[in-house]
Write a protein that holds these residues in place. Structure first.
Motif, short mmCIF file in Angstrom:
data_model
loop_
_atom_site.label_atom_id
_atom_site.label_comp_id
_atom_site.label_asym_id
_atom_site.label_seq_id
_atom_site.Cartn_x
_atom_site.Cartn_y
_atom_site.Cartn_z
N GLY A 16 6.46 -3.86 -16.56
CA GLY A 16 7.52 -4.23 -17.31
C GLY A 16 8.88 -3.72 -17.24
N ALA A 17 8.37 -2.41 -16.91
CA ALA A 17 9.24 -1.19 -16.41
C ALA A 17 9.87 -1.03 -15.34
CB ALA A 17 8.48 0.31 -16.74
N ASP A 18 11.05 -0.60 -15.32
CA ASP A 18 11.86 -0.55 -14.44
C ASP A 18 11.18 0.57 -13.47
OD1 ASP A 18 13.95 0.88 -12.44
OD2 ASP A 18 15.73 1.74 -13.72
N PRO A 19 11.53 0.11 -12.36
CA PRO A 19 10.70 0.46 -10.88
C PRO A 19 10.92 1.66 -10.14
CG PRO A 19 10.88 -1.74 -10.50
CD PRO A 19 11.55 -1.48 -11.65
N ASP A 20 12.48 2.15 -10.29
CA ASP A 20 13.07 3.36 -10.52
C ASP A 20 12.57 4.64 -11.20
OD1 ASP A 20 14.62 2.15 -8.13
OD2 ASP A 20 16.13 2.00 -9.57
N LYS A 26 6.52 0.74 -9.84
CA LYS A 26 7.37 0.02 -8.22
C LYS A 26 6.04 -0.55 -7.66
CE LYS A 26 9.88 3.24 -6.03
NZ LYS A 26 10.35 3.93 -5.63
N LEU A 27 5.03 -0.50 -7.64
CA LEU A 27 4.09 -0.77 -7.18
C LEU A 27 3.82 -2.35 -7.52
CD1 LEU A 27 1.30 1.82 -7.47
CD2 LEU A 27 2.02 0.80 -5.45
N LEU A 28 3.61 -2.31 -8.92
CA LEU A 28 3.92 -3.98 -9.32
C LEU A 28 5.03 -4.67 -8.48
CD1 LEU A 28 2.07 -3.20 -12.27
CD2 LEU A 28 0.68 -4.52 -10.61
N SER A 29 6.30 -4.10 -8.82
CA SER A 29 7.14 -5.02 -7.95
C SER A 29 6.86 -5.36 -6.66
CB SER A 29 8.93 -4.19 -8.54
OG SER A 29 8.66 -2.81 -7.25
N GLU A 33 -0.33 -8.03 -2.51
CA GLU A 33 -0.26 -7.96 -0.87
C GLU A 33 -0.22 -6.84 -0.92
OE1 GLU A 33 1.57 -10.39 -1.99
OE2 GLU A 33 0.67 -12.08 -1.49
N LYS A 34 0.62 -5.79 -1.57
CA LYS A 34 1.53 -4.72 -1.12
C LYS A 34 0.65 -3.24 -2.07
CE LYS A 34 4.13 -1.08 0.12
NZ LYS A 34 3.00 -0.72 2.27
N CYS A 35 -0.09 -3.48 -2.73
CA CYS A 35 -1.03 -3.31 -4.14
C CYS A 35 -2.30 -3.29 -3.58
CB CYS A 35 -0.77 -4.28 -5.61
SG CYS A 35 1.15 -3.70 -6.75
N ALA A 36 -2.12 -4.37 -2.55
CA ALA A 36 -4.40 -4.55 -1.95
C ALA A 36 -3.94 -3.22 -0.83
CB ALA A 36 -4.23 -5.84 -2.02
N MET A 72 -3.75 -2.55 -8.55
CA MET A 72 -4.11 -3.99 -8.09
C MET A 72 -4.75 -4.93 -8.09
SD MET A 72 -7.05 -5.04 -4.50
CE MET A 72 -7.93 -4.03 -5.17
N LEU A 73 -5.81 -5.08 -9.51
CA LEU A 73 -6.12 -5.77 -9.96
C LEU A 73 -5.17 -5.94 -10.93
CD1 LEU A 73 -9.35 -4.51 -11.54
CD2 LEU A 73 -9.30 -6.47 -9.85
N ALA A 74 -3.90 -5.57 -11.83
CA ALA A 74 -3.15 -6.55 -12.72
C ALA A 74 -2.45 -6.98 -11.88
CB ALA A 74 -2.29 -4.64 -12.90
N ALA A 75 -2.47 -6.92 -10.58
CA ALA A 75 -1.29 -7.44 -9.93
C ALA A 75 -2.14 -8.67 -9.96
CB ALA A 75 -0.84 -6.82 -8.23
N ARG A 76 -2.64 -9.36 -9.38
CA ARG A 76 -3.57 -10.43 -9.53
C ARG A 76 -4.18 -11.16 -10.99
NH1 ARG A 76 -1.56 -13.22 -5.63
NH2 ARG A 76 -2.39 -12.54 -3.39
#
Length: 102
Positions: A16-20, A26-29, A33-36, A72-76
């Protein structure tokens, strides 16, 4: 707690952090697919270093692979605990038998 478990916890906390302000955020946001995709890039880099035989570079790339695998795992919403549980389930089972059971 192992370094890998601490890393997984840090990744979860950065969700939940600021992607900036956080590379992980930033990756999770950018979505699963991008994380993979990023995990795949890092895996290829590790393969290249393994083939070249540069132990130090392979070690660094392997650390990147583990980090990006956890992202990647966290993203899913798959936890390190889920993966470790699967490894424990497979423990003591022949790889040939385990693959045949799938």
């Amino acid at each position: 707690m192992t370094a890998l478990e601490r890393l997984a916890d840090t990744i979860g906390a950065r969700r939940g952090a600021d992607p900036d302000e956080s590379w992980t955020a930033k990756l999770l946001s950018k979505g699963p697919e991008k994380c993979a995709e990023k995990f795949g890039e890092e895996a290829v880099e590790a393969i290249i270093e393994a083939v070249k035989g540069d132990r130090s570079a392979l070690t660094a790339e392997a650390a990147d692979v583990l980090y990006h695998l956890l992202v990647m795992l966290a993203a899913r919403d798959v936890s390190l605990g889920d993966v470790l549980g699967e490894l424990e389930r497979r423990e003591g089972v022949s790889g040939i038998d385990e693959k045949a059971a799938r």
